[in-house]
Every structure is written in structure tokens, then in C-alpha cells.
Design a protein around this motif. Structure first.
Motif, mmCIF file in Angstrom:
data_model
loop_
_atom_site.group_PDB
_atom_site.id
_atom_site.type_symbol
_atom_site.label_atom_id
_atom_site.label_comp_id
_atom_site.label_asym_id
_atom_site.label_seq_id
_atom_site.Cartn_x
_atom_site.Cartn_y
_atom_site.Cartn_z
ATOM 1 N N GLY A 15 0.812 -1.214 0.000
ATOM 2 C CA GLY A 15 0.000 0.000 0.000
ATOM 3 C C GLY A 15 0.839 1.254 0.000
ATOM 4 N N VAL A 19 1.565 4.144 -2.877
ATOM 5 C CA VAL A 19 1.473 5.591 -2.658
ATOM 6 C C VAL A 19 2.711 6.276 -3.242
ATOM 7 C CG1 VAL A 19 1.568 7.395 -0.885
ATOM 8 C CG2 VAL A 19 -0.020 5.483 -0.632
ATOM 9 N N ASP A 161 -6.685 9.640 -1.837
ATOM 10 C CA ASP A 161 -5.445 8.885 -1.734
ATOM 11 C C ASP A 161 -4.714 8.881 -3.079
ATOM 12 O OD1 ASP A 161 -3.779 6.229 -1.852
ATOM 13 O OD2 ASP A 161 -4.245 6.515 0.265
ATOM 14 N N VAL A 163 -3.023 6.733 -4.615
ATOM 15 C CA VAL A 163 -3.132 5.492 -5.384
ATOM 16 C C VAL A 163 -4.316 5.544 -6.346
ATOM 17 C CG1 VAL A 163 -3.442 2.977 -5.219
ATOM 18 C CG2 VAL A 163 -1.934 4.165 -3.615
ATOM 19 N N HIS A 279 -5.408 -0.338 1.188
ATOM 20 C CA HIS A 279 -5.059 -0.160 -0.219
ATOM 21 C C HIS A 279 -5.503 -1.314 -1.096
ATOM 22 C CE1 HIS A 279 -2.694 3.283 1.230
ATOM 23 N NE2 HIS A 279 -2.983 3.756 0.040
#
Length: 363
Positions: A15, A19, A161, A163, A279
Motif C-alpha cells: 500500500g 502511494v 489517496d 493510489v 489499499h
């Protein structure tokens, strides 16, 4: 143009590595010649994987030099400013921000998830230090509220986020299928329930419920694949849950340390996701997958609320029957519900790109 990135990087957490990947890609899309240095627990691995300069986050002299040489110090993303996992871990990240301020560097809080912060000393330090940074962006409204309650009065921008900013067209199901086959998943006829679990306090009962749910899924024609997000801890978690199942022959526990993109390639092959790792859910949303969330932290339930998904259960009291019913609902969900998730995800994907625009204004 030189930036220094600070986060939970180099700890084999898919996760957080995702990022980092998302931020690096966003920076290069805006400024191809940008000079990026990352503070990492494994600097050589980080440098090789992401094509950046990297410095050992524990090396005092190298760290001081990296801060001195940067134009902008970026803290984030991820959940850095919290004291749930450790009362003192937050001091490391606040200390770096303060060091950058002392050296008169521009500082940006990049799409962080803030809190919970319980300790009074820590809350006071967050207030004192963050009120002097140049830009603050957070990944959800709850993080903004947490900062405001701690007394941070600077403008706080809510984005998403990082991602979510990874383009879905970078994800290749064929590569994921190859990785699955290498990991022991050979039958691609049956639907795949992909599980991203993690250890937690008193997780014995939780694992029993997950195992019972997975057994029911197997009986209804599914195969189970445990996908590790934190290597190697999540592999052991997958094995522990699988050992509690009756149909263990229908379970695969993947055991590689996958890169962020490899993780997404694999998830592309999932027909449904049971996610405890935040994530896994964020990637699943990007890939338009039906998801059931197990919330051990407010950040998990907050994300599911943003998607208006009700299939989210607290780890302390979830039952296998609840998960079975959630799976049935998702299998029968309407086109309207699927379209709503896609629309809300698209909005967040656009929001994930907003911090870069603010960052460019600092140069």
C-alpha cells in the motif's frame, strides 16, 4: 527542482509503496526532469524499483544532507501522523517536518490520512508544527476534521489517496494471470475471491469467521487467494486463516513480495475482494471490483463511506454469516449500484491529482 519525499517507504508494504509509485509518477508527469529523493528503510531497493535517488531514513548525516539539498519537503502520503500503532512513531515524521522548517524549506503535507492522535503531547506537536507548513492536503474529510480539532487553522484541502491517481490502463490482467500461475493458481474457470488480511489484536475469533466465510464461498464454487500487502507478515496471516478452513485444498496463499503494479495486475483477476488492508480496497475501487471491507481502523470505514458501500464490518464483531450475506448482495447488485461506485471512484481519481497542482505552485 528538487523534492524530498518522506513516508513509510522501504518496509515492503504494497500500500505504501503504491502511494510512493503514484506520487513519483504524478511528479514526473508534471515535471519530467524533476529531481526526486526518497527517505527509505531500504534505499537501494527503493532507488532501483522507482528510478529515484534514495537515502537511508535512519542515517542522520545523509538525512540532514538530503533535507538541506531539497527545495520542497513532502510528507506523505499514507497514515503517518497517528499514534495508534505507536505512541512515538509520529515523532519521527513531525521531527522531519520541523527539521525542514528550521532549514527554511517549503513543506507540503501530501494527501495524508490523519489520526487518530490520542496522546496530548502528540496533538500539541501536530498543532504547533503543521500550522507552519506551506500546504496541507488530506485524503478524506475525517482527516481534515481531526486536524481542525487539534487546532490546525491553516487551509486544509481534502483530496483523495494518491493510489487512486494510478491510471487503470497501466494494469494488465494478463501479467496478473501469469503471476497467479507462478504462485500456484492454475484454475481460472472458477471465480476468485481475493483476500487481503492482516494480523490484529485478538485476531483469533476474526480469523475463525473469515475462514468459515471462505469455506462457504468454496462450497459455492469460488476459489480463495490470499494476497499479501505487507511482506512477509501477511503471508503468515493467510496461512493461519487457511489452516482454520475445511477446504484448504481450494486455497492459495501467494508468497512473493510484489511491486505495487504487480499487486494491481493480480487484483485485476479478482472477481471479488475481501479487504482488511486499506489499499486493497483503494486498488479494488480503481479496478471497479465488488468489495467487502473489514475495518480495523477508521480509515477503512471512511473510504467505504466515500464509495457509499455498506459492505463494511468492524473486525471485533463481524460474523461469517454477515460476510456470506454481503457476498450474496454484491453478486446480485444492480447496474445502478455498480455505476454509482464507478462514478464516485472517478471523482476521487480526479481529486487524487489535485495535490500536484498545489505542489507546483511552491516552485
Amino acid at each position: 527542482m528538487r523534492v524530498l519525499l518522506s513516508g513509510y517507504y522501504g518496509f515492503d508494504n504494497a500500500g505504501d509503496e503504491a502511494v510512493l509509485y503514484a506520487i513519483v509518477q504524478a511528479l514526473r508527469a508534471e515535471k519530467p526532469d524533476i529531481d526526486i529523493t526518497v527517505l527509505s528503510n531500504q534505499p537501494e531497493q527503493t532507488s532501483e524499483q522507482f528510478g529515484v535517488k534514495s537515502v537511508n531514513r535512519w542515517g542522520k548525516i545523509a538525512l540532514l544532507k538530503a533535507v538541506k539539498n531539497c527545495d520542497v519537503f513532502i510528507s506523505g502520503g499514507g497514515s503517518l501522523l497517528q499514534d495508534v500503532t505507536s505512541k512515538n512513531g509520529i515523532l519521527y515524521y513531525l521531527g522531519l517536518i520541523k527539521l525542514a522548517q528550521v532549514m527554511k524549506k517549503k513543506v507540503m503535507i501530501y494527501a495524508q490520512g490523519i489520526g487518530p492522535v490520542h496522546n496530548g503531547r502528540n496533538r500539541a506537536l501536530v498543532r504547533k508544527i503543521l500550522n507552519k507548513v506551506n500546504v496541507i492536503t488530506v485524503r478524506d474529510l475525517e482527516s481534515r476534521m481531526e486536524l481542525m480539532q487539534m487546532g490546525v487553522y491553516r487551509e486544509i484541502m481534502v483530496c483523495a489517496d494518491p493510489v487512486l491517481g494510478i491510471p487503470a490502463d497501466e494494469v494488465d490482467a494478463k501479467i496478473g494471470k501469469t503471476l497467479l500461475e507462478k504462485g500456484g493458481v492454475e484454475n481460472h474457470i472458477r471465480p476468485i475471491l481475493m483476500v487481503a488480511a492482516r494480523s490484529w489484536q485478538n485476531s483469533g475469533d476474526l480469523f475463525e469467521e473469515i475462514a468459515a466465510f471462505c469455506d462457504d464461498a468454496v462450497q459455492n464454487g469460488w476459489q480463495i487467494v490470499f494476497l499479501p500487502f505487507h511482506y512477509p507478515e501477511d503471508i503468515e496471516t493467510g496461512k493461519m486463516i487457511a489452516a482454520k478452513m475445511q477446504h484448504v485444498q481450494d486455497v492459495t496463499v501467494l508468497q512473493e513480495n510484489y511491486t505495487p503494479l504487480e499487486t494491481m495486475h493480480i487484483l485485476k483477476n479478482a472477481d471479488m475482494i475481501l479487504g482488511m488492508r486499506l489499499h486493497s480496497l483503494i486498488m479494488g475501487a480503481t479496478l471497479q471490483k465488488p468489495m467487502i471491507a473489514l475495518s480495523y481502523d477508521p480509515k477503512v470505514s471512511s473510504f467505504m463511506q466515500l464509495l457509499r458501500q455498506r459492505e463494511c464490518y468492524g473486525v471485533r464483531d463481524v460474523t461469517a454469516q454477515q460476510l456470506i450475506m454481503a457476498m450474496q448482495r454484491l453478486k446480485n447488485r444492480s447496474d445502478k449500484e455498480t455505476a454509482q461506485q464507478a462514478m464516485l471512484t472517478e471523482i476521487m481519481m480526479r481529486q487524487a491529482k489535485e495535490p500536484i497542482e498545489l505542489l507546483m505552485q511552491l516552485f
